[in-house]
Design an enzyme around this catalytic site. Structure first.
Site, mmCIF file in Angstrom:
data_model
loop_
_atom_site.group_PDB
_atom_site.id
_atom_site.type_symbol
_atom_site.label_atom_id
_atom_site.label_comp_id
_atom_site.label_asym_id
_atom_site.label_seq_id
_atom_site.Cartn_x
_atom_site.Cartn_y
_atom_site.Cartn_z
ATOM 1 N N SER C 241 13.292 40.440 48.150
ATOM 2 C CA SER C 241 12.175 39.671 47.965
ATOM 3 C C SER C 241 12.092 38.242 47.965
ATOM 4 O O SER C 241 13.099 38.285 47.657
ATOM 5 C CB SER C 241 11.444 40.634 46.749
ATOM 6 N N SER C 279 10.420 45.056 49.885
ATOM 7 C CA SER C 279 10.583 43.698 49.979
ATOM 8 C C SER C 279 9.409 43.087 49.000
ATOM 9 O O SER C 279 8.093 44.077 49.184
ATOM 10 C CB SER C 279 10.667 42.215 51.465
ATOM 11 N N ASP C 281 7.072 40.273 48.655
ATOM 12 C CA ASP C 281 7.064 39.264 48.824
ATOM 13 C C ASP C 281 5.568 38.599 48.912
ATOM 14 O O ASP C 281 4.824 39.069 49.448
ATOM 15 C CB ASP C 281 6.832 38.896 50.633
#
Lengths: 367, 367, 367, 367
Positions: C241, C279, C281
């Site tokens: 991430s 992830s 993000d």
């Protein structure tokens, strides 16, 4: 004839002078109404029951002088062009037009044409805002009868003051809770302590199921059922659409406009709307409280400029005004509309005023 | 005591067996209620009027067996952790917990702890869903009295069947329209023609201004004003928050869940909520109609898997069921709650049942 | 050691004095780094490789003096608390903290505690912003070792000037493209013609797959493969991430901040990030160019107040500065980080500086 | 001539048979190209350099057989009609058309007309998807020269197999990084382990600033500057727009399509796009892996139906394929386009193939 003429008052905030979106200074409304032909539907011939309504957000050119704006979608089974840019920039740069579902394109391109004529070599482009509801029960919607000149006529006729309601403009062929409806409007003044601003709402109301209709909390749709006042024999579970445009003179930023727009969905809910699956319930709010948002792009244009912002602590009054005005605008759309027969002899009846008054009184309203 | 015990029935769809979110098979609810101390506020000491409510979305481990879910925010002056992942993946992977505003973190981490204990070396991580409303009028909210063991106790006590309402769990110190409120729940069955599914709603209701309270369309808040039943002398324009969790056994996809969640805002609106600026009105909907959404990540795991989806043509019944159940859950939260005195002697009164019945009758309800 | 110390320069805009988020006047950064223990993982004991990083958006109390802010999620497999309120109000009202996935709650509640201490009876509440990435390869993340005092220490240590990078604070146990990484920062000055504003970015970088790593367009990850510098034997397709915080002194409105935040995703993409499914993000941007957004709520507080807004025509420079600074901050996080061995003897290696320089040169960079 | 003909290969995944969006079985593409006139601009006369491109998402009628779809907006200075319904329903129900900014309306209404002709009395309505970029540097865009028959012709010409690129259809008058550009396409096959699905992308590329152009990470725009190959003397900071349509045969749900669509923005970023303020960067992704999403609305229609869903663990390959295909499609749009002179003698030059090859080689690509 409007709700207040029958003694029906939604909520507690006072309306503006005309109880209309035009109570927001500078806002103009124009209609082109297209009614012609009778009898069986012949696609491309008619009968025609449709039109265009335009809202000019201020008395200048919104392409040169945008306003902050925001939108909310309760149920997106509909179209409002231009929203990507409203969301991205937080600005409204065009008049707003309302029409039928299958004429959005011609109206959109006609607004482009009008914009190009106003500023031929500007280097600015135009992403107009055009919304729709579906009038195919009465109108030859497949025939796409709206023409660019109808849009230009609506623009030219746009005026301040009282707004025609019911079977006019984009609302010509619309119905609401299986009663004839169309264009409706209302306004509210918030208390001076919250700035004394005006909120104006205009709806093109084409939504709702009879049994769910509530007016000021009274279950009118159950009382005046389709057994008493039939809707036509159209597919039963259909539930149309509603477009609402909210205007205010408060100095709201784009995200505050977006929040205002969502409050229209609460007004729709109070009236019995459910944001049905088949409904295109899209709401746009704009604020005239800041102008000059696009300093001319010449050498020496300022890099920053000054704005005013309403302190969030005063937003609630504007929220509630939006809820009340949306709810009343829908009622006005029904009360003003007269029965209309369209293609294939299909008729939508008007809500019967006497019965409405009687029901409201029985449920403890109207004194 | 619930709304229906007073003869108040919201809408027309039939409730499930317990008229509760637990009518959706597999959904469990548990509360930990924390009430101790009296007198002046001493931060860190009390008085304490708070708690935790947990909703287990099914009888398995949602970390291993997520459900489709979606959310809607009417007004984001609040917190619901885990929403970034719900929006991205369309899945709910944790129990849902409700607590006070300043204990969201401890509850969130405790749900992580519980998840880690269940599957110590799984390689999965956990982004739990925890929401809040603010109980600082009665509770020493600054004292942050919720502890991990309170969360574990709520999880362990989670059960099917009737759900305790009012001053329990996360709702212990809450108020609604200046009456004491807290946890409320309701459910609806949609017609067999639309699948016979159940919609269950649980709210932690802490929102609303007295004068706006409407019950089944009746202006109860104007009839039973603060002159008659005072709210305490707290900052007048405050308008709290409401969290709603919607469960259904229909096989909805994530975007359908998101649409369902927005309908809770319409139920709130019908009851007089305005999504006020100071309100954290966040709604989460999940659907148990599809399981097995995360095939184990071993060699040979299927690349695709089968699902069921509700035909959109049947969504409207679920929408309306959500609206009705949300509206009734709020009323239940008020009807069930008893008057409570908290820090500094502040009291929120219960809505007086006899007066409520009298008003409803006067406005043409209750036969 | 930073990218520019190796001769690596991303883009063309000049950095600020420290090439750090603290180049935005008033922004402070503090870290608490927790490193202890070695050997096999014993949940609750260690080894511990984690921490907390805090960013103070200005030198006052953001609870009393919020800043405009906006966010963007590239892939929401992560948490950033407080975003509902940032989206709704357009304001950031708390410090921003970064930590590990399973300590978000304790950090969030500790920020509440700190806020309550600062203004005990304010009637304001606090919805702090806390984000995370997952350090469980090196750290006993299940043990949840972060304590409130670690948050308070980070707040107290927050300072202007150069920012420690690599294995510090929330970034202590992180890795990036299978190299050791952690905290990185960079800044850019936009041309005077666009206002001369500063953009500062701080990342907690834990994302990316080795083979995709690109630095200034050079396929570094293919050149320095895991055959040469192994990542540890962890589940191959994992992709971590990245959290990015963007600060600017430009007078941006909330929607402009949101637009800025999305540009961080473009900087991540240029470096080889793909917004992978696993992830988290999430990007937050705030602007210090307007203060005083919440006039005190006393009698006589102004209903509206003045703001400054950057003319949109100058936004592009800020966009590009955000892209460049994000891309460079990620490289800085890797270049600054040193190899670290954590639980169960797992090691993440540092990107080898000499090899990196050699590769960059071979592809026509570094003169 | 395409990128691969010059030896330029973006990324590592293999393309489909035609390296085109039509590699997704059932997807058809058609163009109508309008080129006429020369010399000074006379609005309404010409010169004309514009057109329409249509993408049919499958070989049936998407009005009767919708596909799951989702969208992402990187910068909303543009229009894509129909998105409210795509977002709400998760479905694409119309062909997708690309044209110039001022002809969106006529194309939209022509798609309605085509839909009405196919199913005259269906009771279904149509909310077509039409997107645009601005070709006013070469084309008499104010003249709005696209007519319904141009749309019908594009629909009729739609075919599988190789797709014409460059100066065709909606891309006729477009430019990219100040080189002539237009339509480009590319495709990728994901590994069998991830399902062996195809991702196809088609772009109408009109975006980017010369100095930012990157191809496979090489700073081509700095190497082949406007000093060497001039863009015309148009307002310098302009940065156009890019529309991308992503197709896949994977069985993705709507939210997975939306996630895919955002990955196009990462491909744009890798090529040097910055999502500039003046850019309309809107991306739509659809998935053909589920059909039959709207069982006919007759008596006995199923209330639920079966679907297939890609296990999220395999999404990353599709993400990366989208990034690679978007990046290559933009390069193809430039490589395929030939220099064009339009209104007022303005010329956009083609990217010089020999110089491009030379630069790529110098930076360590092309062996």
């Amino acid at each position: 004839m409007r709700a207040r003429d029958l003694g029906i008052v939604i909520g507690t905030l006072p309306p503006g002078e005309h109880n209309a979106i035009t109570d927001v200074p500078g806002v103009l409304v124009g209609h082109t109404t297209l009614i012609s032909g009778d009898g069986p539907l012949v696609v491309g011939k008619g009968p025609i029951r449709t039109g265009v309504t335009v809202i000019l957000p201020h008395d200048g050119d919104p392409g040169h002088e945008p306003l902050f704006a925001g939108s909310h979608t309760l149920n997106g089974n509909g179209e409002m062009t231009g929203l990507e840019w409203v969301r991205e920039s937080g600005m409204l740069e065009s008049p707003i037009a309302l029409t039928n579902t299958y004429s959005v394109g011609v109206v959109r391109d006609a607004l482009v044409t009008a914009s190009v004529r106003r500023r031929p070599a500007s280097g600015l482009w135009s992403l107009p805002v055009v919304a729709e509801t579906w009038d195919g029960y009465l109108n030859d919607v497949d025939g796409q009868h709206v023409r660019p000149e109808h849009v230009f006529a609506a623009l030219e006729s746009a005026a301040a003051g009282p707004v025609e309601e019911g079977n006019v403009g984009g609302g010509t062929g619309m119905k609401c809770f299986a009663f004839k409806a169309g264009i409706g409007t209302a306004s509210r003044r918030v208390p001076e302590a919250d700035g004394g601003y005006t909120i104006g709402v205009l709806v093109q109301a084409n939504h709702g199921r009879r049994e769910r209709l509530a007016i000021d909390g009274v279950p009118v749709g159950r009382e005046i059922s389709q057994a008493e006042v039939p809707g036509p024999d159209v597919p039963a579970p259909d539930a149309g659409s509603i477009i609402a445009v909210v205007a205010t003179d408060a100095p709201l930023l784009p995200h505050q406009c977006r929040r205002l727009a969502q409050r229209s969905s609460l007004g729709v809910a109070r009236g019995g709307g459910g944001g049905e699956h088949s409904s295109g319930d899209i709401f746009l709010a704009f604020a005239t409280g800041n102008r000059g948002l696009r300093p001319e792009e010449h050498e020496g244009a300022p890099r920053t400029f000054g704005l005013s912002m309403l302190n969030d602590d005063h937003l609630d009054s504007l929220y509630w005004a939006t809820i009340e005005a949306t709810e009343e605008a829908v009622v006005n759309a029904m009360v003003a509309a007269e029965a209309m027969t369209g293609r294939d002899g299909i008729t939508f009846h008007a809500i019967p005023h006497d019965r409405l008054v009687e029901v409201m009184r029985r449920y403890g309203r109207l004194g």
